[in-house]
Design a protein around this motif. Structure first.
Motif, PDB file in Angstrom:
ATOM      1  N   THR A  33       0.831  -1.203   0.000  1.00 41.07           N
ATOM      2  CA  THR A  33       0.000   0.000   0.000  1.00 41.07           C
ATOM      3  C   THR A  33       0.866   1.254   0.000  1.00 41.07           C
ATOM      4  OG1 THR A  33      -0.137   0.050   2.410  1.00 41.07           O
ATOM      5  CG2 THR A  33      -1.867  -1.164   1.231  1.00 41.07           C
ATOM      6  N   THR A  34       2.193   1.069   0.095  1.00 41.68           N
ATOM      7  CA  THR A  34       3.095   2.220   0.154  1.00 41.68           C
ATOM      8  C   THR A  34       4.266   2.056  -0.807  1.00 41.68           C
ATOM      9  OG1 THR A  34       4.488   1.278   1.900  1.00 41.68           O
ATOM     10  CG2 THR A  34       2.618   2.613   2.609  1.00 41.68           C
ATOM     11  N   ILE A  35       4.855   3.185  -1.143  1.00 38.09           N
ATOM     12  CA  ILE A  35       6.155   3.210  -1.795  1.00 38.09           C
ATOM     13  C   ILE A  35       7.015   4.120  -0.924  1.00 38.09           C
ATOM     14  CG2 ILE A  35       5.532   5.099  -3.354  1.00 38.09           C
ATOM     15  CD1 ILE A  35       7.437   3.802  -5.428  1.00 38.09           C
ATOM     16  N   MET A  36       8.255   3.708  -0.705  1.00 36.96           N
ATOM     17  CA  MET A  36       9.131   4.449   0.187  1.00 36.96           C
ATOM     18  C   MET A  36      10.222   5.158  -0.610  1.00 36.96           C
ATOM     19  SD  MET A  36      10.855   3.245   3.791  1.00 36.96           S
ATOM     20  CE  MET A  36      10.623   1.585   3.367  1.00 36.96           C
ATOM     21  N   MET A  37      10.521   6.402  -0.193  1.00 38.67           N
ATOM     22  CA  MET A  37      11.590   7.174  -0.819  1.00 38.67           C
ATOM     23  C   MET A  37      12.485   7.739   0.274  1.00 38.67           C
ATOM     24  SD  MET A  37       9.688   9.244  -3.844  1.00 38.67           S
ATOM     25  CE  MET A  37       8.406   8.488  -4.828  1.00 38.67           C
ATOM     26  N   ILE A  77      -4.118  10.380 -15.308  1.00 39.60           N
ATOM     27  CA  ILE A  77      -4.923  10.075 -14.123  1.00 39.60           C
ATOM     28  C   ILE A  77      -4.223  10.626 -12.890  1.00 39.60           C
ATOM     29  CG2 ILE A  77      -5.805   8.226 -12.643  1.00 39.60           C
ATOM     30  CD1 ILE A  77      -6.178   6.548 -15.175  1.00 39.60           C
ATOM     31  N   THR A  78      -4.985  11.333 -12.070  1.00 38.10           N
ATOM     32  CA  THR A  78      -4.478  11.877 -10.817  1.00 38.10           C
ATOM     33  C   THR A  78      -4.908  10.978  -9.673  1.00 38.10           C
ATOM     34  OG1 THR A  78      -4.603  14.137 -11.652  1.00 38.10           O
ATOM     35  CG2 THR A  78      -4.544  13.868  -9.266  1.00 38.10           C
ATOM     36  N   THR A  79      -3.969  10.689  -8.779  1.00 36.01           N
ATOM     37  CA  THR A  79      -4.245   9.904  -7.582  1.00 36.01           C
ATOM     38  C   THR A  79      -3.732  10.694  -6.389  1.00 36.01           C
ATOM     39  OG1 THR A  79      -3.899   7.874  -8.853  1.00 36.01           O
ATOM     40  CG2 THR A  79      -3.907   7.666  -6.458  1.00 36.01           C
ATOM     41  N   PHE A  80      -4.536  10.774  -5.346  1.00 35.28           N
ATOM     42  CA  PHE A  80      -4.117  11.473  -4.137  1.00 35.28           C
ATOM     43  C   PHE A  80      -3.610  10.444  -3.136  1.00 35.28           C
ATOM     44  CE2 PHE A  80      -6.929  14.381  -6.233  1.00 35.28           C
ATOM     45  CZ  PHE A  80      -6.298  15.600  -6.058  1.00 35.28           C
ATOM     46  N   LEU A  81      -2.383  10.646  -2.673  1.00 37.16           N
ATOM     47  CA  LEU A  81      -1.754   9.776  -1.690  1.00 37.16           C
ATOM     48  C   LEU A  81      -1.452  10.596  -0.445  1.00 37.16           C
ATOM     49  CD1 LEU A  81      -1.209   8.325  -4.454  1.00 37.16           C
ATOM     50  CD2 LEU A  81       0.855   7.458  -3.441  1.00 37.16           C
ATOM     51  N   THR A  82      -1.181   9.914   0.640  1.00 39.12           N
ATOM     52  CA  THR A  82      -0.692  10.612   1.825  1.00 39.12           C
ATOM     53  C   THR A  82       0.787  10.303   1.967  1.00 39.12           C
ATOM     54  OG1 THR A  82      -1.357   8.805   3.286  1.00 39.12           O
ATOM     55  CG2 THR A  82      -2.899  10.631   3.041  1.00 39.12           C
ATOM     56  N   ILE A  83       1.522  11.299   2.404  1.00 35.84           N
ATOM     57  CA  ILE A  83       2.957  11.147   2.608  1.00 35.84           C
ATOM     58  C   ILE A  83       3.234  11.349   4.090  1.00 35.84           C
ATOM     59  CG2 ILE A  83       3.314  13.551   1.917  1.00 35.84           C
ATOM     60  CD1 ILE A  83       6.128  12.793   0.999  1.00 35.84           C
ATOM     61  N   ARG A  84       4.077  10.463   4.621  1.00 37.87           N
ATOM     62  CA  ARG A  84       4.395  10.513   6.048  1.00 37.87           C
ATOM     63  C   ARG A  84       5.858  10.147   6.242  1.00 37.87           C
ATOM     64  NH1 ARG A  84       0.781   7.256  10.212  1.00 37.87           N
ATOM     65  NH2 ARG A  84      -0.522   9.018   9.760  1.00 37.87           N
ATOM     66  N   GLY A  87      11.216   7.666   9.894  1.00 41.73           N
ATOM     67  CA  GLY A  87      12.659   7.646  10.126  1.00 41.73           C
ATOM     68  C   GLY A  87      13.377   8.482   9.083  1.00 41.73           C
ATOM     69  N   ASP A  88      14.304   7.854   8.361  1.00 43.80           N
ATOM     70  CA  ASP A  88      15.062   8.552   7.317  1.00 43.80           C
ATOM     71  C   ASP A  88      14.424   8.397   5.943  1.00 43.80           C
ATOM     72  OD1 ASP A  88      16.960   9.553   9.056  1.00 43.80           O
ATOM     73  OD2 ASP A  88      18.290   7.824   8.834  1.00 43.80           O
ATOM     74  N   ASN A  89      13.172   7.989   5.917  1.00 42.37           N
ATOM     75  CA  ASN A  89      12.446   7.792   4.665  1.00 42.37           C
ATOM     76  C   ASN A  89      11.088   8.468   4.747  1.00 42.37           C
ATOM     77  OD1 ASN A  89      14.315   5.849   3.334  1.00 42.37           O
ATOM     78  ND2 ASN A  89      13.794   4.606   5.109  1.00 42.37           N
ATOM     79  N   PHE A  90      10.442   8.544   3.602  1.00 44.12           N
ATOM     80  CA  PHE A  90       9.055   8.981   3.535  1.00 44.12           C
ATOM     81  C   PHE A  90       8.266   7.895   2.837  1.00 44.12           C
ATOM     82  CE2 PHE A  90      10.951  12.978   4.495  1.00 44.12           C
ATOM     83  CZ  PHE A  90       9.975  13.652   5.213  1.00 44.12           C
ATOM     84  N   LYS A  91       7.118   7.571   3.407  1.00 45.89           N
ATOM     85  CA  LYS A  91       6.230   6.580   2.806  1.00 45.89           C
ATOM     86  C   LYS A  91       5.051   7.302   2.166  1.00 45.89           C
ATOM     87  CE  LYS A  91       7.175   2.544   5.624  1.00 45.89           C
ATOM     88  NZ  LYS A  91       6.610   1.550   6.546  1.00 45.89           N
ATOM     89  N   PHE A  92       4.750   6.884   0.944  1.00 43.13           N
ATOM     90  CA  PHE A  92       3.599   7.390   0.215  1.00 43.13           C
ATOM     91  C   PHE A  92       2.511   6.323   0.325  1.00 43.13           C
ATOM     92  CE2 PHE A  92       7.124   9.755  -1.315  1.00 43.13           C
ATOM     93  CZ  PHE A  92       6.644  10.960  -1.803  1.00 43.13           C
ATOM     94  N   HIS A  93       1.500   6.589   1.144  1.00 38.20           N
ATOM     95  CA  HIS A  93       0.415   5.639   1.381  1.00 38.20           C
ATOM     96  C   HIS A  93      -0.667   5.827   0.319  1.00 38.20           C
ATOM     97  CE1 HIS A  93       1.846   4.404   5.398  1.00 38.20           C
ATOM     98  NE2 HIS A  93       2.380   5.616   5.387  1.00 38.20           N
TER      99      HIS A  93
END
Length: 127
Positions: A33-37, A77-84, A87-93
């Protein structure tokens, strides 16, 4: 054109030094459900373009995700995700909403870049 009436959608440019290139891992595609950057990558290539109040909220308010707009440059197509921050990463939910219509595999490379005119994060499968 999915953009506004004044500006075209900002296309993918190979030479753009602010492209965020992510090679998908099995964790990014298998029922994820997430991608991490990495935070360092976003600091160098994304945060400089964001509204300061948005950025302060993202970086300084713990456990409060922010909504970010992801735009698929190929399908428009536009998709709205949440970013949080994690730690040293950000997850896009909400990444799973994109995976439902894309058939990415581990090893695929996705380019992300900020569209200044539409204040959103564009993306494209590039390899």
């Amino acid at each position: 054109m999915a953009g506004n009436r004044y500006f075209e959608d900002q296309p993918y440019e190979v030479e753009n030094p602010f492209n965020i290139m992510i090679t998908l891992s099995p964790f990014d595609i298998d029922l994820s459900t997430t991608i991490m950057m990495p935070k360092t990558l976003l600091e160098a290539n994304l945060f400089r373009f964001m509204d300061i109040s948005y950025l302060v909220g993202l970086l300084q308010v713990p456990n409060k995700p922010k909504v970010i707009e992801l735009f698929d440059i190929d399908t428009k197509i536009t998709t709205f995700l949440t970013i949080r921050r994690d730690g040293d990463n950000f997850k896009f939910h909400g990444w799973n909403n994109i995976l439902e219509r894309k058939h990415y595999k581990a090893g695929d490379v996705i380019a992300f870049w900020w569209d200044l005119h539409h204040t959103r994060l564009n993306f494209k499968h590039v390899a």
